[in-house]
Structure formats: structure tokens, C-alpha cells
Design an enzyme around this catalytic site. Structure first.
Site, short mmCIF file in Angstrom:
data_model
loop_
_atom_site.label_atom_id
_atom_site.label_comp_id
_atom_site.label_asym_id
_atom_site.label_seq_id
_atom_site.Cartn_x
_atom_site.Cartn_y
_atom_site.Cartn_z
N CYS A 1 -3.43 -0.56 -50.94
CA CYS A 1 -2.43 0.67 -51.18
C CYS A 1 -1.83 1.02 -49.91
O CYS A 1 -0.69 0.27 -49.45
CB CYS A 1 -3.33 1.81 -51.77
SG CYS A 1 -2.44 3.00 -52.49
N HIS B 1 -7.34 -0.58 -56.73
CA HIS B 1 -8.52 0.19 -56.29
C HIS B 1 -9.74 -0.72 -57.32
O HIS B 1 -9.52 -1.59 -57.86
CB HIS B 1 -8.36 1.44 -56.00
CG HIS B 1 -7.45 1.93 -55.29
ND1 HIS B 1 -7.50 2.11 -53.79
CD2 HIS B 1 -5.88 2.52 -55.53
CE1 HIS B 1 -6.36 2.40 -53.29
NE2 HIS B 1 -5.43 2.92 -53.94
#
Length: 255
Positions: free
Chosen positions: A94, A192
Site C-alpha cells: 500500500c 492487506h
């Protein structure tokens, strides 16, 4: 004592808001079960860089977290680029994925430069892409995770995506059906989860490259060392079975 592998967790104080520290735990445990001696280095801004690094893991963070680390990150940019270009395996999630690209332009128009390891750039948007995600990879099969980002990342033509998604509104930018990126032994992704507990093939890709770079080619291609005990082998099999069960549950969840 088994063979040592030095693992760095990059900026865990400011770039770990989505539980990405689980990736560090997974690498450490799998190394132990293969018979290696993992040494975990937590590197935060202002810290001394360790003498040796075999594998680097970076997590997600808010824009404010990126702003906190950026000066130190650029102070280490040449070192990190050199490690990447010479094949050190890395997983960047990310926010760190974005900083490994060329730049991040916020929705307000300000620009945060990246270090250019990955040929990609990111543009902030007001709409988030968030939810469970399954993407497809030739090397890793189906990758299971959870995306949560408003930045839209666009890969340069020469950059290989980590995987592909099936529908619009997901992945790197919601438009071109790509997700993540790969260059050298560096993986960048919005996934994630944490990612690695449910995707052991990616964990072992990182471990394999770390081990071979430090100690040379593996005998018969096996990651397990001569120091691995039957109990460790059995525990690794159990963990992989649990991971497969978790993958099935996660893949069946609604968006």
C-alpha cells in the site's frame, strides 16, 4: 546454530496501520520452521541501518505516515535502490508500494516523490477501493487479500503487474484490471490481510530469494535445511493446511 537470515521491517511505527506486521511474523516463523535463524531488524526514521539485510518488508500507512518518514526514506533511497537492483527480495504494501514508485499526487494536487524502484505513479482520488479481493497470478496462483486505498496506481508499459483482477473498480486503479507490481525481486501490492499468512507461495518466494542470495543455490531446490526437525516439518505442514482453509473462507466472502 542454523544459517542466519536478516529480515528488515521498514518503518513499522508509522507504516503499519492495517496489521501488515503479520507479514513479518509469517516470514520469521517460516524461516524458523525451515531451520534458519531469522534476525528481525525494525528500522524507523533516524535508526542506524543494520550491517546486513537479506529481505525487506514494508507496510501500509496514512498520508500523514508517509509524510513523517519521507525525509529519512530519501536519505536511504540510494541504499534501498541498490539493494533492490541487486536482487534483495522485498514486499511493499500500500503506502510503501506507492513510495517505491515514481511519485504520489494527492487529490488536492500536491506531489510526494517516490524513489523510482517500481515504474509506476499514483494519483489520489476521493473514492476508495475497499473490500475483499482475489487476484490471479501466473507464478503464485490466486492471491487472497483485502484492499483499502484511494490512491490509483498506474504502471508504466515496461512494469509487470503482480496479478490481474476480474472486474473494474478494483486493483491498482479500477480501470486496467491490474493489481500490484513486480520488478527484480521486489513485490508491491495493495493487498492487506495480512497478505503472507494466506499466501505462503509469496512468502516462500521471498525466503527462497533471500536464502539463495546469501548462501547460494539450494540443494535439490528444497527450502528446508539439514537443521529442520521432523516436528518443524510437521508444524509447517499444519500451517499450510490452515492457510489453505483460510484462503477458501476469504475467497468466498463478499466484497
Amino acid at each position: 546454530m542454523g544459517k542466519t537470515i536478516d529480515v528488515m521491517s521498514l518503518y513499522p511505527k508509522d507504516m503499519n496501520i492495517y496489521g501488515d506486521s503479520g507479514n513479518v511474523l509469517t516470514i520469521r516463523r517460516r524461516l524458523e520452521l525451515y531451520g534458519y535463524e531469522p534476525v528481525i531488524h525494525q528500522y524507523n526514521q533516524g535508526d542506524d541501518w543494520p550491517d546486513h539485510v537479506d529481505l525487506i518488508l514494508g507496510g501500509g500507512g496514512q498520508d500523514s505516515g508517509q509524510g513523517k518518514i519521507i525525509d529519512d526514506f530519501f536519505r536511504r533511497a540510494d541504499l534501498i535502490r541498490g539493494l533492490a537492483f541487486h536482487g534483495t527480495p522485498m514486499l511493499m504494501i500500500c503506502g510503501m508500494y506507492q513510495l517505491f514508485g515514481e511519485y504520489f499526487e494527492t487529490a488536492e494536487g500536491s506531489r510526494l516523490e517516490g524513489i523510482g524502484v517500481i515504474g509506476a505513479y499514483t494519483v489520489g482520488r476521493n473514492v476508495r477501493m475497499i473490500g475483499n479481493l482475489v487476484e490471479h497470478s501466473d507464478d503464485f496462483g490466486d492471491i487472497i487479500g483485502y484492499e483499502n486505498h484511494s490512491g490509483q496506481t498506474f504502471l508504466r508499459e515496461s512494469t509487470t503487474p503482480l496479478g490481474t483482477v476480474d472486474v473494474e473498480g478494483r486493483g491498482n486503479n479500477g480501470k486496467d484490471y491490474t493489481e500490484g507490481a513486480r520488478v527484480f525481486n521486489v513485490i508491491g501490492t495493495y493487498m492487506h490481510g495480512s497478505l503472507l499468512p494466506k499466501n505462503p507461495l509469496i512468502a516462500d518466494f521471498l525466503i527462497r530469494n533471500a536464502v539463495e542470495r546469501r548462501y547460494g543455490a539450494l540443494n535439490d531446490g528444497r527450502l528446508a535445511t539439514d537443521d529442520q526437525t521432523p516436528e518443524q516439518a510437521a508444524e509447517l505442514d499444519r500451517i499450510d493446511t490452515v492457510a489453505e482453509q483460510a484462503r477458501k473462507v476469504a475467497a468466498a466472502r463478499p466484497r
